[in-house]
Design a protein around this motif. Structure first.
Motif, PDB file in Angstrom:
ATOM      1  N   UNK A  36       0.841  -1.192   0.000  1.00 20.98           N
ATOM      2  CA  UNK A  36       0.000   0.000   0.000  1.00 20.98           C
ATOM      3  C   UNK A  36       0.877   1.241   0.000  1.00 20.98           C
ATOM      4  N   UNK A  37       0.359   2.310  -0.563  1.00 20.99           N
ATOM      5  CA  UNK A  37       1.074   3.589  -0.544  1.00 20.99           C
ATOM      6  C   UNK A  37       0.890   4.238   0.827  1.00 20.99           C
ATOM      7  N   UNK A  38       1.819   5.087   1.229  1.00 21.07           N
ATOM      8  CA  UNK A  38       1.632   5.813   2.488  1.00 21.07           C
ATOM      9  C   UNK A  38       0.326   6.605   2.468  1.00 21.07           C
ATOM     10  N   UNK A  39      -0.273   6.770   3.629  1.00 16.31           N
ATOM     11  CA  UNK A  39      -1.567   7.460   3.723  1.00 16.31           C
ATOM     12  C   UNK A  39      -1.499   8.877   3.175  1.00 16.31           C
ATOM     13  N   UNK A  40      -0.351   9.530   3.369  1.00 20.02           N
ATOM     14  CA  UNK A  40      -0.254  10.920   2.905  1.00 20.02           C
ATOM     15  C   UNK A  40      -0.097  11.014   1.384  1.00 20.02           C
ATOM     16  N   UNK A  41      -0.056   9.869   0.689  1.00 22.47           N
ATOM     17  CA  UNK A  41      -0.026   9.859  -0.775  1.00 22.47           C
ATOM     18  C   UNK A  41      -1.392   9.526  -1.367  1.00 22.47           C
ATOM     19  N   UNK A  42      -2.366   9.295  -0.501  1.00 26.17           N
ATOM     20  CA  UNK A  42      -3.687   8.850  -0.939  1.00 26.17           C
ATOM     21  C   UNK A  42      -4.723   9.946  -0.736  1.00 26.17           C
ATOM     22  N   UNK A  43      -5.429  10.296  -1.789  1.00 21.57           N
ATOM     23  CA  UNK A  43      -6.449  11.344  -1.716  1.00 21.57           C
ATOM     24  C   UNK A  43      -7.611  10.877  -0.849  1.00 21.57           C
ATOM     25  N   UNK A  44      -8.030  11.738   0.056  1.00 16.79           N
ATOM     26  CA  UNK A  44      -9.184  11.462   0.894  1.00 16.79           C
ATOM     27  C   UNK A  44     -10.354  12.305   0.390  1.00 16.79           C
ATOM     28  N   UNK A  45     -11.084  11.740  -0.544  1.00 14.39           N
ATOM     29  CA  UNK A  45     -12.225  12.424  -1.159  1.00 14.39           C
ATOM     30  C   UNK A  45     -13.038  11.379  -1.904  1.00 14.39           C
ATOM     31  N   UNK A  46     -14.315  11.650  -2.169  1.00 11.09           N
ATOM     32  CA  UNK A  46     -15.142  10.673  -2.892  1.00 11.09           C
ATOM     33  C   UNK A  46     -14.547  10.331  -4.255  1.00 11.09           C
ATOM     34  N   UNK A  47     -14.671   9.054  -4.630  1.00 11.67           N
ATOM     35  CA  UNK A  47     -14.201   8.585  -5.940  1.00 11.67           C
ATOM     36  C   UNK A  47     -15.257   7.647  -6.504  1.00 11.67           C
ATOM     37  N   UNK A  48     -15.790   7.980  -7.659  1.00  8.76           N
ATOM     38  CA  UNK A  48     -16.844   7.159  -8.249  1.00  8.76           C
ATOM     39  C   UNK A  48     -16.517   6.859  -9.710  1.00  8.76           C
ATOM     40  N   UNK A 108     -14.058  -9.924  -7.593  1.00  3.42           N
ATOM     41  CA  UNK A 108     -13.078 -10.857  -8.155  1.00  3.42           C
ATOM     42  C   UNK A 108     -13.440 -11.244  -9.583  1.00  3.42           C
ATOM     43  N   UNK A 109     -14.698 -11.519  -9.840  1.00  2.00           N
ATOM     44  CA  UNK A 109     -15.105 -11.880 -11.203  1.00  2.00           C
ATOM     45  C   UNK A 109     -14.972 -10.688 -12.140  1.00  2.00           C
ATOM     46  N   UNK A 110     -15.157  -9.479 -11.627  1.00  2.00           N
ATOM     47  CA  UNK A 110     -14.983  -8.262 -12.430  1.00  2.00           C
ATOM     48  C   UNK A 110     -13.549  -8.167 -12.938  1.00  2.00           C
ATOM     49  N   UNK A 111     -12.598  -8.508 -12.080  1.00  2.00           N
ATOM     50  CA  UNK A 111     -11.182  -8.459 -12.466  1.00  2.00           C
ATOM     51  C   UNK A 111     -10.849  -9.597 -13.422  1.00  2.00           C
ATOM     52  N   UNK A 112     -11.229 -10.801 -13.067  1.00  2.00           N
ATOM     53  CA  UNK A 112     -10.844 -11.966 -13.866  1.00  2.00           C
ATOM     54  C   UNK A 112     -11.503 -11.963 -15.246  1.00  2.00           C
ATOM     55  N   UNK A 113     -12.725 -11.475 -15.330  1.00  2.00           N
ATOM     56  CA  UNK A 113     -13.443 -11.483 -16.604  1.00  2.00           C
ATOM     57  C   UNK A 113     -13.209 -10.222 -17.434  1.00  2.00           C
ATOM     58  N   UNK A 133     -12.533  -1.616  -8.757  1.00  2.00           N
ATOM     59  CA  UNK A 133     -12.326  -1.065  -7.417  1.00  2.00           C
ATOM     60  C   UNK A 133     -13.166   0.199  -7.228  1.00  2.00           C
ATOM     61  N   UNK A 134     -13.219   1.027  -8.278  1.00  2.00           N
ATOM     62  CA  UNK A 134     -13.983   2.274  -8.198  1.00  2.00           C
ATOM     63  C   UNK A 134     -15.462   2.003  -7.939  1.00  2.00           C
ATOM     64  N   UNK A 135     -15.980   0.868  -8.421  1.00  2.00           N
ATOM     65  CA  UNK A 135     -17.374   0.507  -8.151  1.00  2.00           C
ATOM     66  C   UNK A 135     -17.633   0.377  -6.659  1.00  2.00           C
ATOM     67  N   UNK A 136     -16.587   0.104  -5.907  1.00  2.83           N
ATOM     68  CA  UNK A 136     -16.719  -0.049  -4.447  1.00  2.83           C
ATOM     69  C   UNK A 136     -16.198   1.178  -3.703  1.00  2.83           C
ATOM     70  N   UNK A 137     -15.868   2.254  -4.455  1.00  2.00           N
ATOM     71  CA  UNK A 137     -15.443   3.503  -3.828  1.00  2.00           C
ATOM     72  C   UNK A 137     -14.042   3.510  -3.255  1.00  2.00           C
ATOM     73  N   UNK A 138     -13.181   2.566  -3.692  1.00  2.00           N
ATOM     74  CA  UNK A 138     -11.841   2.449  -3.108  1.00  2.00           C
ATOM     75  C   UNK A 138     -10.738   2.774  -4.114  1.00  2.00           C
ATOM     76  N   UNK A 139     -11.064   3.529  -5.134  1.00  2.00           N
ATOM     77  CA  UNK A 139     -10.111   3.803  -6.209  1.00  2.00           C
ATOM     78  C   UNK A 139      -8.862   4.525  -5.724  1.00  2.00           C
ATOM     79  N   UNK A 140      -9.009   5.502  -4.849  1.00  2.00           N
ATOM     80  CA  UNK A 140      -7.863   6.360  -4.497  1.00  2.00           C
ATOM     81  C   UNK A 140      -6.683   5.574  -3.930  1.00  2.00           C
TER      82      UNK A 140
END
Length: 260
Positions: A66-78, A201-206, A156-163
């Motif tokens: 994982x990247x350091x927390x201070x490198x990760x944007x804390x804002x909505x991602x859709x 998982x199926x989203x990634x594999x397919x 990942x963005x579908x689950x709001x975890x893109x950043x």
């Protein structure tokens, strides 16, 4: 045997001895040269092995850090179609960023401007629309990492975890010409950043979003606003645009200029 004959025989023996000495000397030279070549090759092999061991690992089994927390944007991602929109609804400026997770210059762009982008987004000054392109598929071995990683990012963005996912893949990139991260690694990273969707998982594999990404690549390549003035071709990654115009990244103050 007369003295003359003995003298002649001794001369012949001496001549043969000289020839043999020269011959054996040549053999010794060849042997020594051969040993030297082997020694040089051995040093080269050892040096190569050490060099390979010192290179950053992108093992196909290791977890992606994982990247350091201070490198990760804390804002909505859709996810918005084949792009991802990051930022607050109140932001009045939208910046379009075109990247490929394999692109080393994109990695440099993130390291150079990531902190400034993070602050501008979290302060509500800008929204960033990420266009993650499958542009460099042929430059991974095996080919296809650009599509796999871009597709996984949309999953990942579908689950709001893109950043956090985006930050991790740029924090430690695979090198061009080498193996990219596997689908197993991308899935594991998605779960580590908090994805809980049963369909992830199926989203990634397919490669659920592959056709949309191919469409995005085609649209981007043919967008007149993104073409280089001299070549007439797509500027490539990374590219940044705002208001339908390319941003000059040679201007280090480009972001602050957009938010004045």
């Amino acid at each position: 045997m007369g003295g003359a004959e003995r003298s002649a025989r001794k001369k012949k023996q001496a001549a043969r001895a000289v020839v043999q000495a020269r011959s054996s000397g040549g053999d010794r030279t060849k042997i020594i040269a051969g040993i030297a070549v082997v020694a040089v090759l051995a040093v080269a092999v050892i040096g190569y092995v050490i060099f390979q061991q010192m290179k950053p690992s992108t093992s196909t089994t290791d977890a992606i850090p994982l990247a350091p927390a201070d490198h990760t944007i804390s804002a909505p991602a859709v996810r918005d179609g084949n792009t991802v929109l990051v930022g607050k609804d109140t932001a009045t400026v939208t910046v379009d960023v075109y990247e490929d997770f394999l692109c080393p210059i994109c990695g440099t762009f993130e390291k150079t401007y990531g902190t400034d982008i993070k602050k501008a987004v979290e302060d509500g000054k800008v929204k960033v629309r990420y266009h993650i392109l499958p542009m460099l598929n042929r430059l991974s071995s095996p080919e296809g990492y650009s599509t796999d990683s871009a597709n996984a990012a949309l999953c990942v963005a579908d689950d709001g975890k893109f950043n956090a996912f985006h930050a991790a893949l740029f924090n430690k990139q695979p090198e061009e010409g080498e193996a990219g991260y596997t689908q197993d690694q991308l899935i594991k990273l998605g779960k580590e950043v908090g994805v809980t969707s049963a369909t992830f998982e199926s989203c990634v594999r397919n490669q659920t979003y592959k056709s949309q990404l191919d469409e995005l690549m085609s649209k981007t390549s043919n967008d007149p606003a993104l073409r280089d003035a001299e070549s007439g071709r797509f500027r490539g990654t990374p590219s940044v645009a705002s208001g339908g115009k390319l941003v000059d990244l040679d201007n280090k103050n480009w972001l602050s200029d957009l938010t004045k």
